[in-house]
Design a protein around this motif. Structure first.
Motif, short mmCIF file in Angstrom:
data_model
loop_
_atom_site.label_atom_id
_atom_site.label_comp_id
_atom_site.label_asym_id
_atom_site.label_seq_id
_atom_site.Cartn_x
_atom_site.Cartn_y
_atom_site.Cartn_z
N SER A 1 65.18 73.22 -5.47
CA SER A 1 66.63 73.02 -5.57
C SER A 1 67.39 73.84 -4.51
CB SER A 1 67.13 73.38 -6.98
OG SER A 1 67.13 74.78 -7.19
N MET A 2 66.78 74.90 -4.03
CA MET A 2 67.39 75.72 -2.98
C MET A 2 67.16 75.13 -1.59
SD MET A 2 66.16 79.45 -4.31
CE MET A 2 66.39 79.95 -6.01
N LEU A 3 66.32 74.11 -1.50
CA LEU A 3 65.94 73.54 -0.21
C LEU A 3 66.26 72.05 -0.10
CD1 LEU A 3 62.61 75.49 0.05
CD2 LEU A 3 64.55 75.74 1.60
N VAL A 4 67.20 71.59 -0.91
CA VAL A 4 67.62 70.18 -0.84
C VAL A 4 68.16 69.89 0.55
CG1 VAL A 4 69.26 68.48 -1.75
CG2 VAL A 4 68.07 70.04 -3.31
N GLY A 5 67.70 68.81 1.15
CA GLY A 5 68.17 68.41 2.48
C GLY A 5 67.42 69.05 3.63
N GLY B 1 43.33 79.23 8.79
CA GLY B 1 44.32 79.65 9.78
C GLY B 1 45.73 79.18 9.45
N LYS B 2 46.00 78.83 8.19
CA LYS B 2 47.34 78.39 7.78
C LYS B 2 48.24 79.61 7.58
CE LYS B 2 45.93 74.06 7.17
NZ LYS B 2 46.49 72.88 7.81
N PRO B 3 49.47 79.55 8.07
CA PRO B 3 50.40 80.65 7.77
C PRO B 3 50.70 80.68 6.28
CG PRO B 3 51.30 79.17 9.46
CD PRO B 3 50.05 78.54 8.92
N ILE B 4 50.85 81.88 5.75
CA ILE B 4 51.08 82.07 4.31
C ILE B 4 52.33 82.91 4.11
CG2 ILE B 4 50.15 83.09 2.19
CD1 ILE B 4 47.32 82.64 3.56
N ILE B 5 53.21 82.42 3.25
CA ILE B 5 54.33 83.22 2.76
C ILE B 5 53.96 83.61 1.34
CG2 ILE B 5 56.76 83.27 2.11
CD1 ILE B 5 57.25 81.16 4.28
N LEU B 6 53.93 84.89 1.07
CA LEU B 6 53.56 85.38 -0.26
C LEU B 6 54.79 85.97 -0.93
CD1 LEU B 6 51.35 86.02 -2.36
CD2 LEU B 6 51.03 88.19 -1.20
N LEU C 1 62.96 83.97 -4.69
CA LEU C 1 62.87 82.57 -4.29
C LEU C 1 63.92 82.24 -3.22
CD1 LEU C 1 62.16 80.88 -7.74
CD2 LEU C 1 60.55 81.24 -5.85
N MET C 2 65.13 82.83 -3.33
CA MET C 2 66.15 82.61 -2.30
C MET C 2 65.68 83.15 -0.95
SD MET C 2 69.90 83.09 -3.99
CE MET C 2 69.60 84.12 -5.40
N ASP C 3 65.04 84.31 -0.96
CA ASP C 3 64.52 84.86 0.29
C ASP C 3 63.44 83.96 0.87
OD1 ASP C 3 66.23 86.99 0.06
OD2 ASP C 3 64.70 88.46 -0.44
N ALA C 4 62.55 83.46 0.02
CA ALA C 4 61.50 82.55 0.50
C ALA C 4 62.12 81.27 1.05
CB ALA C 4 60.52 82.23 -0.63
N ALA C 5 63.15 80.73 0.37
CA ALA C 5 63.83 79.53 0.85
C ALA C 5 64.47 79.79 2.22
CB ALA C 5 64.89 79.09 -0.16
N SER C 6 65.03 80.96 2.41
CA SER C 6 65.64 81.31 3.70
C SER C 6 64.60 81.33 4.82
CB SER C 6 66.34 82.67 3.63
OG SER C 6 67.42 82.61 2.74
N LEU D 1 61.80 79.60 4.89
CA LEU D 1 61.42 78.21 5.15
C LEU D 1 62.49 77.49 5.96
CD1 LEU D 1 59.76 77.21 1.76
CD2 LEU D 1 58.62 77.53 3.96
N LYS D 2 63.75 77.72 5.64
CA LYS D 2 64.85 77.11 6.40
C LYS D 2 64.80 77.55 7.86
CE LYS D 2 68.06 76.66 2.53
NZ LYS D 2 69.28 77.19 1.93
N PHE D 3 64.53 78.82 8.07
CA PHE D 3 64.44 79.35 9.44
C PHE D 3 63.30 78.68 10.19
CE2 PHE D 3 62.63 82.37 12.47
CZ PHE D 3 63.71 82.57 13.30
N ILE D 4 62.16 78.52 9.54
CA ILE D 4 61.00 77.91 10.20
C ILE D 4 61.28 76.47 10.57
CG2 ILE D 4 58.62 77.12 9.79
CD1 ILE D 4 58.28 79.71 8.08
N VAL D 5 61.96 75.73 9.69
CA VAL D 5 62.24 74.32 9.94
C VAL D 5 63.29 74.15 11.02
CG1 VAL D 5 63.20 72.23 8.88
CG2 VAL D 5 61.50 73.56 7.66
#
Length: 142
Positions: A22-26, A86-91, A130-135, A137-141
């Motif tokens: 829900s934090m990553l809609v769009g 070799g996949k990047p991981i966000i923990l 979760l908001m920090d993780a969403a941020s 992911l948004k940066f990576i995209v």
């Protein structure tokens, strides 16, 4: 541009996935998720295919009673497999105990999101993590 394929590793019995999504809609992300049900011999091969297919893995280690730390064994296996590929991981580590195995998992991640424990704010802390993780992911995209 193809959506970023993100495998969501973590507890299957809570709402963290829907809260994160829900934090990553769009945002151009394809969420790849393990499925509940069946036996390990049925779901493990499918989950391993999804991990091979993903661009990165996001793992959420939720807080449990200390005696139940073993509940993260499946997530730990997924993290190890993604790391070996070799996949990047966000923990995202919401666990409030210093446990050596979690420090081992953190060492495999390209990014670790965690907060110190503060009594009475567990829900806020989870949403903040979760908001920090969403941020990230948004940066990576972008």
């Amino acid at each position: 541009m193809e959506p970023l394929g993100v495998y969501l590793a973590g507890n299957l019995h809570t709402e963290w996935r829907s809260r994160l999504k829900s934090m990553l809609v769009g945002v151009s992300i394809e969420f790849l998720e393990p499925k509940q049900g069946g036996t390990p011999s049925q779901f493990t091969p499918r989950d391993l295919v999804l991990i091979r297919r993903c661009d990165m893995l996001l793992a959420f280690l939720e807080e449990w009673d200390h005696s139940e730390a073993c509940r993260h064994i499946g997530t730990s296996a997924e993290i190890g497999y993604a790391h070996a590929l070799g996949k990047p991981i966000i923990l995202v580590n919401a666990w409030n105990q210093r446990i050596g195995s979690f420090e081992f998992l953190e060492a495999m991640a390209v990014s670790v999101v965690k907060y110190p424990t503060r009594s009475g704010v567990e829900e806020f802390r989870t949403d903040g993590l979760l908001m920090d993780a969403a941020s990230i992911l948004k940066f990576i995209v972008s």
